[in-house]
Design an enzyme around this catalytic site. Structure first.
Site, PDB file in Angstrom:
ATOM      1  N   LYS A  31      -7.276   8.136  -4.791  1.00  0.00           N
ATOM      2  CA  LYS A  31      -7.844   8.462  -3.498  1.00  0.00           C
ATOM      3  C   LYS A  31      -6.701   8.740  -2.520  1.00  0.00           C
ATOM      4  O   LYS A  31      -5.571   8.308  -2.774  1.00  0.00           O
ATOM      5  CB  LYS A  31      -8.730   7.307  -3.001  1.00  0.00           C
ATOM      6  CG  LYS A  31      -7.960   6.080  -2.509  1.00  0.00           C
ATOM      7  CD  LYS A  31      -8.898   5.093  -1.866  1.00  0.00           C
ATOM      8  CE  LYS A  31      -8.148   3.924  -1.269  1.00  0.00           C
ATOM      9  NZ  LYS A  31      -7.366   4.232  -0.077  1.00  0.00           N
ATOM     10  N   HIS A  82     -14.009   2.406  -1.341  1.00  0.00           N
ATOM     11  CA  HIS A  82     -14.132   1.037  -1.845  1.00  0.00           C
ATOM     12  C   HIS A  82     -15.482   0.412  -1.499  1.00  0.00           C
ATOM     13  O   HIS A  82     -16.204  -0.094  -2.361  1.00  0.00           O
ATOM     14  CB  HIS A  82     -13.044   0.132  -1.261  1.00  0.00           C
ATOM     15  CG  HIS A  82     -11.648   0.528  -1.606  1.00  0.00           C
ATOM     16  ND1 HIS A  82     -11.334   1.261  -2.738  1.00  0.00           N
ATOM     17  CD2 HIS A  82     -10.470   0.276  -0.996  1.00  0.00           C
ATOM     18  CE1 HIS A  82     -10.029   1.440  -2.780  1.00  0.00           C
ATOM     19  NE2 HIS A  82      -9.483   0.867  -1.742  1.00  0.00           N
ATOM     20  N   HIS A  89      -9.078   1.684  -7.535  1.00  0.00           N
ATOM     21  CA  HIS A  89      -8.625   0.436  -8.156  1.00  0.00           C
ATOM     22  C   HIS A  89      -9.555  -0.731  -7.873  1.00  0.00           C
ATOM     23  O   HIS A  89      -9.567  -1.709  -8.606  1.00  0.00           O
ATOM     24  CB  HIS A  89      -7.201   0.095  -7.710  1.00  0.00           C
ATOM     25  CG  HIS A  89      -7.092  -0.335  -6.274  1.00  0.00           C
ATOM     26  ND1 HIS A  89      -6.919   0.558  -5.239  1.00  0.00           N
ATOM     27  CD2 HIS A  89      -7.140  -1.565  -5.714  1.00  0.00           C
ATOM     28  CE1 HIS A  89      -6.872  -0.104  -4.106  1.00  0.00           C
ATOM     29  NE2 HIS A  89      -7.002  -1.382  -4.355  1.00  0.00           N
TER      30      HIS A  89
END
Length: 502
Positions: free
Chosen positions: A160, A252, A190
């Site tokens: 990203k 996220h 992640h």
């Protein structure tokens, strides 16, 4: 560790493959990727036929690169042993060159095809480079014939941000599609590599006692918090162009939301899971911004104290504009328009320089009727909460009420608390091990698909438009839990933020 854990077959080593890291001398490679490869090797999850080719602008010999990797592993790895380190270092090669130069990619093609080195034909290209170079590297790979899958698979991993808004995300997806098929593209987040995030699906769909109450009939609201104590550190120039909404919320937090609220997939195959994640994001009610804090709050930290240390305000950070209107805090109220969640608000908040570091998902259930306790000293009842701690102290806690011993009817809040460290033990982990292993085995479940990226940007587009001129920026001192406007956002609904650690 408990002795009743079900035994399961150990994962098999990944496919024989060569991992090419563009940006091999950068922070991401030395802090995350190489330590993750070392940890995979320690767990015997890398194949014996494995190689790494580093590509970066710096000029250095293979021996110099291997020495650098050895030093980086000593600094950023955990419990590094010489034997395993030697195993990884012996498989390293290095190419110095510019990412926009065809000569760099001709060298790379020669290294990959070198018959003496016997490197595996399967190739994983990891783009640990700035986003403005994604297209450049992918085009050069295509022009050099390195994306051809006739003799082995070719997979490209990009980090990203996947664009800055809906328009640029679509442009990036179109650019990637010109050189690659979607099954070759692995957009990495992640956060989805964290064990607790993956466990949300196992927790929901593997336990018959929770899924029946995971809906609007029993859930009052859901809170998702991603809080950091650090500031922008050395990323001021990047962050001042990005902000919390782009940096954390759109990727996220939306993925935490999707995994928490999505419908059960018909299998755990990659596209079945990703279909449900995308459907959940598409079901978010369009945001209508009719005031500075109507559906969202944006904040920026000023000077304050974090962990007993005085810290500067955001505008005093290196490489940040003195009059910056970039948000370091964002809180949003969302509604999901589907049968399961109609009427249940989802509150998301994230920020830098907050009081404590914590990432968690809180499912608060509807209160029990008070009538049974009207003749008791209980003025009100604490709500039942299920708290999924993503970091730190990964685990799951259930908060409920029990009678306090004694002659009177008094209720007290108790917690059932499950900790990963206590139950399963801790392993060295950077958050990238699972994701790298999945790329090598061709499992794209935890990666973003093109439509998921674009749907996420569609949701936040109204906020990007409303916040473009800097209006409505609130301020909070470093070490607080954000601006008071965020408390008012949730307070208007008669609710309050849960303080992590409570």
């Amino acid at each position: 560790m408990a002795d009743d854990i079900k035994t399961a077959p150990r994962p098999v080593p990944a496919d024989p493959s060569t991992m090419v890291i563009f940006g091999a001398t950068g922070d991401l490679a030395k802090r995350k990727l190489l330590p993750a490869l070392y940890n995979l090797a320690t767990e015997s999850l890398l194949p014996e036929q494995f190689a790494v080719v580093g590509v970066a602008r710096q000029t250095m010999s293979i021996d110099e690169y291997r020495d650098k990797v050895s030093r980086d592993l000593e600094e950023f790895g955990t419990a590094v042993t010489p034997g395993r380190c030697d195993w990884l270092e012996s498989r390293l090669a290095y190419i110095g060159g510019e990412f926009d130069a065809p000569e760099t990619f001709r060298k790379l093609a020669e290294v990959l095809a070198d018959p003496e080195a016997k490197r595996p034909a399967n190739c994983l290209f990891y783009l640990a480079v700035p986003p403005n170079l994604f297209g450049t590297v992918v085009r050069q790979l295509g022009d050099a014939g390195l994306l051809d899958e006739r003799h082995g698979w070719r997979r490209v991993v990009i980090e990203k941000p996947f664009g800055r808004d809906l328009k640029t995300a679509r442009e990036l997806n179109q650019l990637l599609a010109e050189e690659l098929d979607e099954h070759q593209i692995y957009r990495i987040d992640h956060y989805l590599g964290k064990e607790t995030v993956q466990n949300v699906m196992a927790f929901r769909f593997g336990n018959g006692i929770f899924e029946p109450v995971w809906n609007r009939r029993y859930v009052d609201h859901v809170q998702i918090t991603v809080a950091e104590t650090v500031g922008v550190e050395q990323r001021g120039a990047y962050y001042d162009r990005t902000g919390a909404l782009r940096d954390v919320v759109q990727n996220h937090m939306f993925q935490l939301l999707a995994i928490t609220a999505m419908e059960p997939p018909n299998s755990f195959e990659a596209d079945a899971v990703r279909d449900e994640r995308e459907k959940l994001l598409r079901a978010i009610h369009p945001l209508v911004v009719d005031g500075p804090a109507s559906v969202a709050v944006r904040g920026q930290y000023t000077a304050g104290t974090v962990d007993w240390e005085k810290v500067p305000g955001y505008r005093e950070e290196p490489h940040v504009a003195a009059d910056s209107h970039t948000e370091t805090y964002a809180a949003i109220k969302l509604k999901v328009d589907n049968w399961r969640w109609a009427g249940v608000p989802f509150y998301l908040r994230t920020g830098k320089r907050l009081e404590a570091r914590a990432s968690e998902i809180v499912v608060q259930f509807r209160p029990a009727p008070f009538s049974l306790f009207r003749e008791t000293p209980m003025a009100n009842l604490d709500p039942n909460q299920l708290v999924i701690r993503v970091q730190p102290n990964e685990g799951i806690a259930l908060r409920f009420l029990a009678k306090v011993p004694g002659p009177d009817v008094r209720l007290g809040t108790v917690r059932m608390d499950f900790s990963y460290a206590d139950y399963f033990g801790l392993k060295s982990n950077t958050g990238y091990e699972t994701l790298l292993y999945d790329v090598m085995t061709g499992d794209s479940t935890l990666f973003h698909r093109a439509d998921i990226v674009e749907t996420g940007w569609t949701v936040v587009e109204p906020l990007l438009d409303a916040w473009r001129n800097g209006d409505g920026l609130a301020f909070y001192p470093a070490g607080a839990w954000g601006p008071s406007e965020a408390d008012a956002l949730i307070g208007r609904d008669g609710r309050q933020w849960r303080m992590p650690g409570d």
